[in-house]
Design a protein around this motif. Structure first.
Motif, PDB file in Angstrom:
ATOM      1  N   ILE A 243       0.857  -1.186   0.000  1.00 40.85           N
ATOM      2  CA  ILE A 243       0.000   0.000   0.000  1.00 40.85           C
ATOM      3  C   ILE A 243       0.892   1.235   0.000  1.00 40.85           C
ATOM      4  CG2 ILE A 243      -1.805   1.294   1.202  1.00 40.85           C
ATOM      5  CD1 ILE A 243      -2.795  -1.443   0.377  1.00 40.85           C
ATOM      6  N   GLY A 244       0.883   1.960  -1.105  1.00 41.54           N
ATOM      7  CA  GLY A 244       1.660   3.189  -1.200  1.00 41.54           C
ATOM      8  C   GLY A 244       0.908   4.352  -0.580  1.00 41.54           C
ATOM      9  N   ILE A 245       1.594   5.103   0.276  1.00 45.66           N
ATOM     10  CA  ILE A 245       1.011   6.308   0.867  1.00 45.66           C
ATOM     11  C   ILE A 245       1.264   7.454  -0.108  1.00 45.66           C
ATOM     12  CG2 ILE A 245       1.058   7.910   2.817  1.00 45.66           C
ATOM     13  CD1 ILE A 245       2.204   5.582   4.519  1.00 45.66           C
TER      14      ILE A 245
ATOM     15  N   TYR B  77       4.611   0.575  -6.540  1.00 47.26           N
ATOM     16  CA  TYR B  77       4.565  -0.065  -7.857  1.00 47.26           C
ATOM     17  C   TYR B  77       5.947  -0.544  -8.292  1.00 47.26           C
ATOM     18  CZ  TYR B  77      -0.309   1.059  -8.590  1.00 47.26           C
ATOM     19  OH  TYR B  77      -1.677   1.104  -8.482  1.00 47.26           O
ATOM     20  N   ARG B  78       6.971   0.209  -7.994  1.00 44.21           N
ATOM     21  CA  ARG B  78       8.331  -0.239  -8.322  1.00 44.21           C
ATOM     22  C   ARG B  78       8.708  -1.476  -7.519  1.00 44.21           C
ATOM     23  NH1 ARG B  78      12.434   4.826  -8.971  1.00 44.21           N
ATOM     24  NH2 ARG B  78      11.070   6.234 -10.107  1.00 44.21           N
ATOM     25  N   LEU B  79       8.342  -1.481  -6.240  1.00 45.35           N
ATOM     26  CA  LEU B  79       8.619  -2.662  -5.418  1.00 45.35           C
ATOM     27  C   LEU B  79       7.874  -3.875  -5.960  1.00 45.35           C
ATOM     28  CD1 LEU B  79       8.551  -1.055  -1.861  1.00 45.35           C
ATOM     29  CD2 LEU B  79      10.553  -2.021  -3.022  1.00 45.35           C
ATOM     30  N   ARG B  80       6.617  -3.675  -6.360  1.00 45.55           N
ATOM     31  CA  ARG B  80       5.848  -4.779  -6.955  1.00 45.55           C
ATOM     32  C   ARG B  80       6.577  -5.349  -8.166  1.00 45.55           C
ATOM     33  NH1 ARG B  80       1.118  -3.226 -10.646  1.00 45.55           N
ATOM     34  NH2 ARG B  80       2.973  -2.561 -11.758  1.00 45.55           N
ATOM     35  N   ASP B  81       7.047  -4.465  -9.040  1.00 41.20           N
ATOM     36  CA  ASP B  81       7.723  -4.922 -10.253  1.00 41.20           C
ATOM     37  C   ASP B  81       9.010  -5.674  -9.933  1.00 41.20           C
ATOM     38  OD1 ASP B  81       5.654  -3.707 -11.618  1.00 41.20           O
ATOM     39  OD2 ASP B  81       6.835  -1.956 -12.233  1.00 41.20           O
TER      40      ASP B  81
ATOM     41  N   PRO C 291       3.645 -11.045  -8.987  1.00 47.49           N
ATOM     42  CA  PRO C 291       3.545  -9.673  -8.476  1.00 47.49           C
ATOM     43  C   PRO C 291       2.552  -9.587  -7.319  1.00 47.49           C
ATOM     44  CG  PRO C 291       2.235  -9.877 -10.455  1.00 47.49           C
ATOM     45  CD  PRO C 291       2.905 -11.215 -10.234  1.00 47.49           C
ATOM     46  N   PRO C 292       2.945  -8.942  -6.232  1.00 48.53           N
ATOM     47  CA  PRO C 292       1.964  -8.713  -5.167  1.00 48.53           C
ATOM     48  C   PRO C 292       0.948  -7.659  -5.599  1.00 48.53           C
ATOM     49  CG  PRO C 292       4.061  -7.687  -4.603  1.00 48.53           C
ATOM     50  CD  PRO C 292       4.271  -8.440  -5.886  1.00 48.53           C
ATOM     51  N   GLN C 293      -0.179  -7.617  -4.912  1.00 50.64           N
ATOM     52  CA  GLN C 293      -1.194  -6.597  -5.165  1.00 50.64           C
ATOM     53  C   GLN C 293      -0.673  -5.243  -4.673  1.00 50.64           C
ATOM     54  OE1 GLN C 293      -4.526  -7.051  -6.391  1.00 50.64           O
ATOM     55  NE2 GLN C 293      -3.733  -9.037  -7.034  1.00 50.64           N
ATOM     56  N   VAL C 294      -1.179  -4.159  -5.279  1.00 44.61           N
ATOM     57  CA  VAL C 294      -0.783  -2.810  -4.871  1.00 44.61           C
ATOM     58  C   VAL C 294      -2.026  -1.958  -4.670  1.00 44.61           C
ATOM     59  CG1 VAL C 294       0.455  -0.699  -5.528  1.00 44.61           C
ATOM     60  CG2 VAL C 294       1.411  -2.925  -6.110  1.00 44.61           C
ATOM     61  N   GLY C 295      -2.021  -1.184  -3.589  1.00 45.97           N
ATOM     62  CA  GLY C 295      -3.083  -0.220  -3.322  1.00 45.97           C
ATOM     63  C   GLY C 295      -2.493   1.165  -3.133  1.00 45.97           C
ATOM     64  N   GLU C 296      -3.368   2.161  -3.177  1.00 48.76           N
ATOM     65  CA  GLU C 296      -2.957   3.557  -3.022  1.00 48.76           C
ATOM     66  C   GLU C 296      -3.784   4.175  -1.906  1.00 48.76           C
ATOM     67  OE1 GLU C 296      -3.245   5.542  -6.817  1.00 48.76           O
ATOM     68  OE2 GLU C 296      -2.320   3.841  -7.858  1.00 48.76           O
ATOM     69  N   LEU C 297      -3.097   4.761  -0.922  1.00 52.96           N
ATOM     70  CA  LEU C 297      -3.769   5.282   0.263  1.00 52.96           C
ATOM     71  C   LEU C 297      -3.571   6.785   0.388  1.00 52.96           C
ATOM     72  CD1 LEU C 297      -5.348   4.389   2.823  1.00 52.96           C
ATOM     73  CD2 LEU C 297      -3.131   4.205   3.980  1.00 52.96           C
ATOM     74  N   ASP C 298      -4.685   7.507   0.436  1.00 53.62           N
ATOM     75  CA  ASP C 298      -4.637   8.946   0.703  1.00 53.62           C
ATOM     76  C   ASP C 298      -5.002   9.156   2.169  1.00 53.62           C
ATOM     77  OD1 ASP C 298      -4.608  11.826  -0.454  1.00 53.62           O
ATOM     78  OD2 ASP C 298      -6.375  11.719   0.827  1.00 53.62           O
ATOM     79  N   ILE C 299      -4.165   9.888   2.886  1.00 56.81           N
ATOM     80  CA  ILE C 299      -4.365  10.061   4.331  1.00 56.81           C
ATOM     81  C   ILE C 299      -4.790  11.475   4.703  1.00 56.81           C
ATOM     82  CG2 ILE C 299      -2.730   8.231   4.885  1.00 56.81           C
ATOM     83  CD1 ILE C 299      -0.769  10.591   5.634  1.00 56.81           C
ATOM     84  N   THR C 300      -5.146  12.282   3.726  1.00 55.82           N
ATOM     85  CA  THR C 300      -5.428  13.699   3.971  1.00 55.82           C
ATOM     86  C   THR C 300      -6.365  13.914   5.153  1.00 55.82           C
ATOM     87  OG1 THR C 300      -5.078  14.208   1.641  1.00 55.82           O
ATOM     88  CG2 THR C 300      -6.305  15.823   2.932  1.00 55.82           C
TER      89      THR C 300
END
Length: 182
Positions: free
Chosen positions: A36-38, A47-51, A60-69
């Protein structure tokens, strides 16, 4: 103000490679792993780590995107920011999650990310991967995976430049208090 390049593009790639190897080694069951990228720079790093993990281990592991605003406790100090959407590839319940960010400093971003993560399920375990650990914590939060520990002063800034967000690759140490001699 002074800027010192701490890592160039090649050195930055080496840090990312080391993180990918360590994460891959610790997570043999990639089917349960979600990176999960912050936002902002944690996302392209995830995404680079996944690749890299996919290249190393074949899956490839799954990737998510987290907004913490909306979960930050320092919104008034940093000016207004337009929130982005968080995007998760699946319910995180029972998953092994690795939160990914570029720099850890006081720990406030990670604290907010942990709170935001609760809205996407209850992971089996959450770990933290950062490119740069610069110390000076205000919370008892430590990375499980760290590309580099960098000794800094609290008034300095570490700025990671990635091609996806900054059109260049490097890490800078910025000292806003340094005086230029004339």
């Amino acid at each position: 103000m002074s800027e010192i390049e701490v890592f160039d593009a090649e050195q930055l790639a080496g840090l990312i490679e080391g993180l990918a190897e360590a994460i891959g080694r610790d997570h043999p069951h990639l089917q349960k792993l979600t990176l999960i990228g912050i936002r902002t720079r944690g996302v392209p790093l995830a995404y680079r780590l996944r690749d890299r993990i996919a290249t190393l281990l074949g899956i490839p592991p799954q990737v998510g995107e987290l907004d913490i605003t909306f979960f930050r406790d320092d919104l008034s100090a940093g000016g207004l920011r337009t929130p982005d959407r968080s995007e998760m590839p699946r319910d995180l319940t029972g998953q092994e999650v690795v939160l990914v960010d570029d720099v850890i400093f006081r720990g406030r971003t990670v604290r907010a990310a942990l709170e935001a993560l609760n809205h996407f399920g209850r992971p089996e375990r959450v770990r933290l991967a950062v490119l740069i650990d610069r110390g000076h914590r205000q919370f008892p939060i430590q990375p499980d995976y760290c590309g580099c520990q960098l000794s800094t002063e609290p008034e300095q800034t570490v700025r990671v430049h990635l091609r996806e967000t900054d059109a260049e690759e490097r890490v800078l140490l910025i000292d806003k208090t340094a005086k230029i001699k004339s």
